[in-house]
Design an enzyme around this catalytic site. Structure first.
Site, short mmCIF file in Angstrom:
data_model
loop_
_atom_site.label_atom_id
_atom_site.label_comp_id
_atom_site.label_asym_id
_atom_site.label_seq_id
_atom_site.Cartn_x
_atom_site.Cartn_y
_atom_site.Cartn_z
CG HIS A 52 -9.41 -24.16 0.48
ND1 HIS A 52 -9.29 -25.44 -0.01
CD2 HIS A 52 -8.28 -23.49 0.10
CE1 HIS A 52 -8.14 -25.55 -0.66
NE2 HIS A 52 -7.51 -24.39 -0.61
CG ASP B 234 -6.00 -23.79 -6.00
OD1 ASP B 234 -5.92 -22.56 -6.11
OD2 ASP B 234 -5.43 -24.45 -5.08
CG HIS C 94 -3.91 -26.09 -2.09
ND1 HIS C 94 -3.47 -24.92 -2.66
CD2 HIS C 94 -2.89 -26.58 -1.37
CE1 HIS C 94 -2.21 -24.70 -2.28
NE2 HIS C 94 -1.84 -25.70 -1.50
CG ASP D 9 -2.29 -22.95 -5.95
OD1 ASP D 9 -2.86 -23.39 -6.98
OD2 ASP D 9 -2.89 -22.78 -4.87
ZN LIG Z 1 -4.45 -23.41 -3.79
#
Ligand SMILES: [Zn+2]
Length: 589
Positions: free
Chosen positions: A395, A429, A431, A518
Site C-alpha cells: 500500500h 492480496d 486489498h 487475507d
Molecule cells: Zn491485504
C-alpha cells in the site's frame, strides 16, 4: 537453445504432447520395452501411492515444444532412495549439453528427495561382458560421462550376472553419492538392490537369483570401481552440484519483532511471521538465507527521497512505546508541509490507522533488505525466492505510507530487477496493490496486475478500479481485477488464470508475487473463502508459468490458518515450477 522443465502430469496440453514424444523416443531407443510399459508413464506420474514411488520426469525441449531429451527418475518412498530409469537425449535431435543438463537436474532432485544417493544401471564397458564392439563403444561413452560426476559401478558384487548364460551385456549397478562424500552401508545397499530387482524385474527375476545377488554384497560400506576415464592428473574437474539450487530461497525479516503495535485490534502482529515460519520450515522445501544490508538508494529509487528522509527522522524522534497517528491531511496547499514532524505525518499518509513509532522505519528498512537479498538469490540462479517479511509494503506509494505499510518492498524489488529484464508483478492480496500501481503507473517495463476486493467496499477505497490502466508509456500495463464482496473460489481461480495469461503475453523475465493470505476464509480484513487447497492450486498455476519467481509476503491476518495456507501455496508453487535454463546453464531463463 533448450530448456529443462519438470512435468508433473499430463493435464496441460503441452505436457500431454511432450509425453507422447517421449513415448515415441522410448519405442525407438529401447526395443525391448513393451507397449504397456511405455503407456504406463502418465499413470505413474499421477498416482505415486499406487506404485510406491514418486516419478520425476524432466524434459528438455525447445521453444516449439520439440522434445530433445528426457530423464525419468523414481524416488522410492519406503526405502528413501532415488533410481534413474531413463536418461535419453534423442540422438537425431541432440544438441550440446542436453544429457549433462538433464543429469544435473536429476542429481539436484535426488539430493532433494533422498540423502542416500542415486542408483541406476549402465551397460558394461568390459569386452568380456559385451561382445558387440559398437555397443561397447557407446557403453564406454556413457560410463565416462557419469564418471565425470563421480558416479561409478558398484564393485565386488554379482549384480552383473546374466539371468541366462547366453545373455549379452548384463548391466552394472552404478551409484552416485551426489557429491556428498557419504558412504553407503552394505545392509542399506542390499535392501535397495532387492527392491530394484523385485519391483523392476519381478516378472523375469526368479527369487533365488535375487537372493544370490543380494547376498553377493561383501564390502561394508560398499565400494565403487576406481575411476577409469577421469584421471585426476588430466586436470578435468569433476563437476560439483550445480549452484542452481532446487530449494526455495527463504529470507525472513529477523528484525520484524521490534515493530509491534500493541494497540487493540492492530492485526498486523509479529505472530503472523511465526505461524508461517513454523509450518513452512517443516516442509524441507526451503533454504534459509541471512538478510544482508543494502543502501537506502534502492528505496529512494521508487519513493520520494523527502518522504524516505521524513520517515527516518520522525521515527527516530518518537519516544519509546509511543505511536504517532496521522490526523491532519493536506487536501489544500500541499506544497507547504507542516513544520512540526508529527503533524506532517498526514502529509505523507493515506489513512489514520498506520502509526509511526520508533521501530517502524527500522523494521520496514529491514524488510526491504530481505526482499533485496531474495532478489539477489534469483539473480544468482535460484528459481524461487520468498521474502517472509513484515511490515507489508504494497500500500506504500511514491510519497505515502498507509495500510500497515511503510516502504513498498515489492516495488523496490521490481525496480531493481527491471535493469535485468521486464518484470511482472502479480498482487494477490485481498486489498488493491495501490502502491505498485502508483509507482509504476507510467512505465511499460513493469506490468502491475492486482486481483482484489472492489474499492467500493474494500480498503484502500480510492483506487483499484478496472479503468485504471496506466498512463503515457505505461498505458495498458496496469491491470485491476476488482471482484465482488462474495464470490466462490472457482470464480477467483478463473480470474487468476486470466491474469496469468496476461502475464505470459507480456513475456517478463521475472515474476514478483505480492502474496496476501487475507483472501482466506475467516480473515478479519477480508470477505472471501479461499482454503488451503485453493492456495495450492494457485501456487501451482503461478509456478507452471516457468518464470523465476520472487514472492513477497503482504497481508493475511487469520493467524490460525496462515501457516497451513502458506505451506500449501509454496508446495503448489514448487510443484508447478518448470526449471528453465539455456545451454550455458547460467540459471536465469
Ligand atoms: Zn491485504
Amino acid at each position: 537453445m533448450f530448456r529443462i522443465r519438470r512435468i508433473y502430469d499430463d493435464t496441460l496440453p503441452i505436457n500431454k504432447d511432450a509425453i507422447a514424444q517421449i513415448e515415441q523416443i522410448l519405442r525407438q531407443q529401447f526395443n525391448d520395452l513393451s507397449e504397456a510399459e511405455i503407456k504406463i508413464l502418465p499413470e505413474q506420474l499421477r498416482n505415486p501411492l499406487k506404485y510406491r514411488f514418486r516419478s520425476i520426469l524432466f524434459v528438455a525441449d525447445d521453444n516449439k515444444g520439440r522434445v530433445k531429451g528426457f530423464a525419468l527418475l523414481y524416488h522410492v518412498v519406503d526405502l528413501n532412495f532415488c533410481y534413474l530409469d531413463f536418461l535419453s537425449a534423442a540422438p537425431q535431435r541432440t544438441g550440446g549439453g542436453i544429457g549433462g543438463a538433464l543429469y544435473e537436474n536429476v542429481r539436484e532432485a535426488s539430493l532433494h528427495f533422498s540423502g542416500e544417493g542415486l542408483f541406476f544401471e549402465c551397460l558394461p564397458d568390459d569386452p568380456k561382458l559385451c561382445s558387440d564392439p559398437n555397443v561397447l563403444k557407446q557403453n564406454i561413452a556413457r560410463l565416462r560421462f557419469y564418471e565425470r560426476y563421480g558416479a561409478r559401478p558398484v564393485c565386488n558384487t554379482a549384480y552383473e550376472t546374466p539371468l541366462k548364460p547366453e545373455d549379452d551385456c548384463p548391466p552394472y549397478l552404478v551409484w552416485d553419492d551426489l557429491g556428498t562424500n557419504k558412504s553407503l552401508r552394505r545392509e542399506k545397499a542390499q535392501a535397495i538392490v532387492r527392491a530394484i530387482l523385485e519391483r523392476k524385474y519381478g516378472d523375469v527375476c526368479p527369487q533365488d537369483y535375487v537372493t544370490m545377488v543380494v547376498n553377493s554384497f561383501r564390502d561394508d560400506p560398499i565400494c565403487l570401481r576406481a575411476p577409469k576415464y577421469v584421471k585426476k592428473e588430466t586436470g578435468l574437474p569433476i563437476p560439483q552440484m550445480p549452484s542452481k539450487a532446487i530449494k526455495i530461497a527463504l529470507v525472513i525479516n529477523d528484525q520484524h519483532d521490534i515493530h509491534h503495535v500493541r494497540e487493540r485490534g492492530y492485526v498486523e502482529a509479529p505472530v503472523r511471521i511465526h505461524s508461517i515460519m513454523k509450518e513452512i520450515l517443516a516442509t524441507g522445501l526451503f533454504e534459509k538465507v541471512e538478510p544482508r544490508h543494502f543502501s537506502e538508494k534502492h528505496i529512494k529509487a521508487v519513493h520520494d527521497p523527502q518522504f524516505v528522509d521524513y520517515l527516518k527522522k520522525v521515527c527516530a524522534n518518537v519516544p519509546p512505546n509511543k505511536s504517532i497517528y496521522p490526523y491532519v491531511f493536506p487536501l489544500r496547499n500541499a506544497a507547504r508541509p507542516p513544520k512540526e514532524l508529527p503533524i506532517r505525518a498526514g502529509y505523507f499518509c493515506i489513512d489514520t490507522f498506520t502509526p509511526l513509532n520508533q521501530n517502524a522505519f527500522k523494521a520496514a528498512k529491514r524488510a526491504v533488505d530481505c526482499v533485496l537479498t531474495a532478489v539477489e538469490r534469483i539473480l544468482k540462479g535460484h528459481s524461487i525466492a520468498y521474502a517472509l517479511v513484515r511490515p507489508p509494503g504494497h500500500h506504500a506509494e511514491y510519497r505515502a505510507f498507509g495500510g500497515f505499510c511503510y516502504f513498498n518492498s515489492v516495488a523496490v524489488a521490481a525496480n531493481y530487477l527491471s535493469s535485468f529484464g521486464k518484470v511482472a508483478i502479480l498482487d494477490i492480496d485481498y486489498h488493491h496493490g495501490n502502491g505498485q500501481q502508483n509507482i509504476f503507473y507510467n512505465r511499460a517495463d513493469v506490468l502491475t496486475i492486482s486481483i482484489h476486493g472492489h474499492p467500493s467496499f474494500a480498503y484502500p477505497y480510492f483506487s483499484g478500479f478496472a479503468d485504471e490502466i496506466g498512463e503515457g508509456a505505461g498505458k495498458g500495463f496496469n491491470i485491476n481485477y476488482p471482484l465482488s464482496e462474495h464470490l466462490d473460489n472457482q470464480q477467483y481461480r478463473k480470474v487468476l488464470e486470466k491474469a496469468l495469461k496476461q502475464i505470459q503475453k507480456f513475456t517478463p523475465q521475472f515474476l514478483i508475487v505480492a502474496l496476501g493470505f487475507d483472501t482466506a476464509k475467516g480473515d478479519p480484513t477480508g470477505s472471501w473463502n479461499l482454503n488451503a487447497n485453493d492456495f495450492e492450486v494457485h501456487g501451482r498455476l503461478i509456478g507452471a508459468l516457468g518464470y523465476p519467481v520472487m514472492v513477497v509476503q503482504e497481508g493475511g491476518y487469520k493467524v490460525r490458518s496462515l501457516g497451513n495456507n502458506a505451506r500449501h501455496f509454496f508446495w503448489g508453487l514448487w510443484k508447478g515450477f518448470h526449471w528453465y535454463y539455456n545451454g550455458q546453464n547460467n540459471g536465469v531463463g
